[in-house]
Design a protein around this motif. Sequence first.
Motif, PDB file in Angstrom:
ATOM      1  N   UNK A 537      30.141  71.283  25.794  1.00 38.55           N
ATOM      2  CA  UNK A 537      30.408  70.546  24.556  1.00 38.55           C
ATOM      3  C   UNK A 537      29.895  71.299  23.330  1.00 38.55           C
ATOM      4  N   UNK A 538      28.663  71.782  23.417  1.00 40.27           N
ATOM      5  CA  UNK A 538      28.076  72.482  22.282  1.00 40.27           C
ATOM      6  C   UNK A 538      28.786  73.788  21.969  1.00 40.27           C
ATOM      7  N   UNK A 539      29.181  74.517  23.009  1.00 36.72           N
ATOM      8  CA  UNK A 539      29.867  75.792  22.792  1.00 36.72           C
ATOM      9  C   UNK A 539      31.229  75.574  22.164  1.00 36.72           C
ATOM     10  N   UNK A 540      31.971  74.577  22.652  1.00 38.43           N
ATOM     11  CA  UNK A 540      33.281  74.261  22.071  1.00 38.43           C
ATOM     12  C   UNK A 540      33.122  73.812  20.625  1.00 38.43           C
ATOM     13  N   UNK A 541      32.104  72.998  20.363  1.00 42.28           N
ATOM     14  CA  UNK A 541      31.843  72.525  18.997  1.00 42.28           C
ATOM     15  C   UNK A 541      31.555  73.696  18.063  1.00 42.28           C
ATOM     16  N   UNK A 542      30.783  74.666  18.564  1.00 44.25           N
ATOM     17  CA  UNK A 542      30.455  75.840  17.755  1.00 44.25           C
ATOM     18  C   UNK A 542      31.691  76.688  17.495  1.00 44.25           C
ATOM     19  N   UNK A 543      32.482  76.960  18.538  1.00 47.04           N
ATOM     20  CA  UNK A 543      33.673  77.807  18.388  1.00 47.04           C
ATOM     21  C   UNK A 543      34.669  77.174  17.429  1.00 47.04           C
ATOM     22  N   UNK A 544      34.883  75.875  17.542  1.00 48.25           N
ATOM     23  CA  UNK A 544      35.785  75.189  16.618  1.00 48.25           C
ATOM     24  C   UNK A 544      35.261  75.263  15.190  1.00 48.25           C
ATOM     25  N   UNK A 545      33.962  75.089  15.039  1.00 43.63           N
ATOM     26  CA  UNK A 545      33.366  75.153  13.706  1.00 43.63           C
ATOM     27  C   UNK A 545      33.519  76.524  13.068  1.00 43.63           C
ATOM     28  N   UNK A 546      33.478  77.581  13.884  1.00 48.55           N
ATOM     29  CA  UNK A 546      33.583  78.941  13.359  1.00 48.55           C
ATOM     30  C   UNK A 546      35.007  79.278  12.953  1.00 48.55           C
ATOM     31  N   UNK A 547      35.973  78.935  13.791  1.00 45.79           N
ATOM     32  CA  UNK A 547      37.339  79.401  13.582  1.00 45.79           C
ATOM     33  C   UNK A 547      38.244  78.388  12.875  1.00 45.79           C
ATOM     34  N   UNK A 548      37.844  77.141  12.790  1.00 48.62           N
ATOM     35  CA  UNK A 548      38.719  76.116  12.222  1.00 48.62           C
ATOM     36  C   UNK A 548      38.216  75.542  10.896  1.00 48.62           C
ATOM     37  N   UNK A 549      37.139  76.113  10.356  1.00 46.11           N
ATOM     38  CA  UNK A 549      36.645  75.664   9.057  1.00 46.11           C
ATOM     39  C   UNK A 549      36.435  76.865   8.157  1.00 46.11           C
ATOM     40  N   UNK A 550      36.550  76.636   6.839  1.00 46.26           N
ATOM     41  CA  UNK A 550      36.347  77.723   5.894  1.00 46.26           C
ATOM     42  C   UNK A 550      34.905  78.215   5.937  1.00 46.26           C
ATOM     43  N   UNK A 551      33.964  77.288   6.055  1.00 43.52           N
ATOM     44  CA  UNK A 551      32.551  77.680   6.147  1.00 43.52           C
ATOM     45  C   UNK A 551      32.297  78.527   7.388  1.00 43.52           C
TER      46      UNK A 551
END
Length: 586
Positions: A537-551
């Motif tokens: 869960x945490x790894x998927x959350x991190x990967x999505x946060x990196x590639x799917x947000x401008x920040x």
Amino acid sequence: MGWKDIGSLLSLKMLDSRLDPGSDAKRIQKASMGATKSRWNTLEFKIYYTVFAIAVPLMLRAVISATNEHSPNFPRFEPLLSQGWIWGRKVDNSDSQYRFFRNNLPLLTGLVLLHTGLKKVVLRVLHCQRTQFDLVFGVFFLFAAHGVNAFRVTVHLLINYIIAKSFRKKPRLAIFLTWVYGIGSLFINNSYRQYPFGNVVSVLEPLDSSFKGLIERWDVFYNFTLLRMLSFNMDFLEKWREVTTGKKSMSPTPTPPSMKPELKRSASSATTLETICENGTKNVLQERARLYAPHHIQDYSFSHYIAYITYTPLFIAGPIITFNDYLYQSQHTLPSINRKGIMGYALRFAICVLTMEVVLHYIYAVAVSKTKAWQGDTPFQISMIGLFNLNIIWLKLLIPWRLFRLWALMDGIDPPENMLRCVNNNYSTLGFWRAWHSSYNKWVVRYIYIPLGGSKSRILTSLAVFSFVAIWHDIELRLLLWGWLIVLVLLPEVFAQKFFAAYQKRPWFRFLCSVGAVFNIWTMMIANLFGFCLGYDGTVYLVKGIFLTWAGIKFLVFANIALFVGTQVMFEQREGEKRKGINVKC
């Protein structure tokens, strides 16, 4: 203490004498061959220092803000915190593995002093062999540590020994049965570690309510015992094959045909385990030679087997030392066993303990990961939670290993250092596994990687190695998948090394290496975050946060720049070591 003294204290030479070339001109020349000129004072590296001065404080700020009492998620992970001792702050003592060690550190310290002091007195008064003391004290400690569960360990020890001795005339079968039973014992322990004694034989029922020892989870520490069991069998069967067939082992100093070992010891069969230098002075065997030290076949006895298996300083968690090396060092004191070296190592150990205490008092990354309390955090903050989790995992393993190695050094045995590099000082997947749990890596290379073909079939041998590593850590599908994932991560680096080997002298080569190194770091980070820190869960959350947000994308760009700079500094550090004659290959 000046900068030179600090540099010496923190050097690889002080960490493990095996890395010190000493006055070996050939070794120094081989290591320094091709080393580049120093770049530390160039304009390029002054720019890198500036990047470090900016990036590192930002990293600390990000993880502290996401894990301290001012975080919006603090109420979620606060229950896992305990009262600390630094400036009234709470401490993150939520990791059960390190909590066990931390809470019992005073007891362990007392045991170290008791064991080393008692052994010196006994050897001086009774004039017995060191292995005899190790046997008696080791058996006593085994039952003190595991109580009646020591009988479960003893059954495994006896079966393993019987396999080697009973099938020694058929070495291949003995090796096969040794590995089958060794790996099988992990599955047996996983399913039957608390199986009642009374269900085996009714008369043993009182044992089920008897003393379970200071360490009730005997099966967790059995994994290290298994490595020693396998080491004894493999070393014995290798020696038996040499004795009975006359075929030389892989030893760099094989026994001459005229000195073929005998099955029974006699006055004329004594072999010397020391080498003679050109200047006529005696020098003990180097580490590689000690792995194949020409012990007499009768030295592979049951008493030596139990003394080795239960050797108290290394019994709980290692570092791992092979049977041949242990027996050799029990008979010969290495030059590395000296007061200055031991005191320097003890000081490094104390610094590591204090560092861990500061981290646990100011960065509550473990508690955050356990409660998955990262909602609303930026990709930068989540990645730092994962990174510092890895740092804490590194420290929580390093500290016990260094205590036990320090204990062994005080006792006159020099096992390999387990952690050769800081976890943040890695860019190569291959190098990372050489530096992380180094004694285990050496064990794996000696007993699995080389016998299965080594670099001749690197992919298959790597699959076998990491499958065993995963099962050995824990019988869980997640860790087995982690092991296979590591092999997939290895493939690009292996292929890149072969393809770009012809361009090593080009001026752009080191910059291209940094690009590959940055990719390697990301893959290693994700694999280890998935396996040991953030979970799925945490790894998927991190990967999505990196590639799917401008920040996240902005963080990715700046993170890659920082990692590029970091890898250039790592390259130069290793070049500096080569200029001093040290090539750790990690």
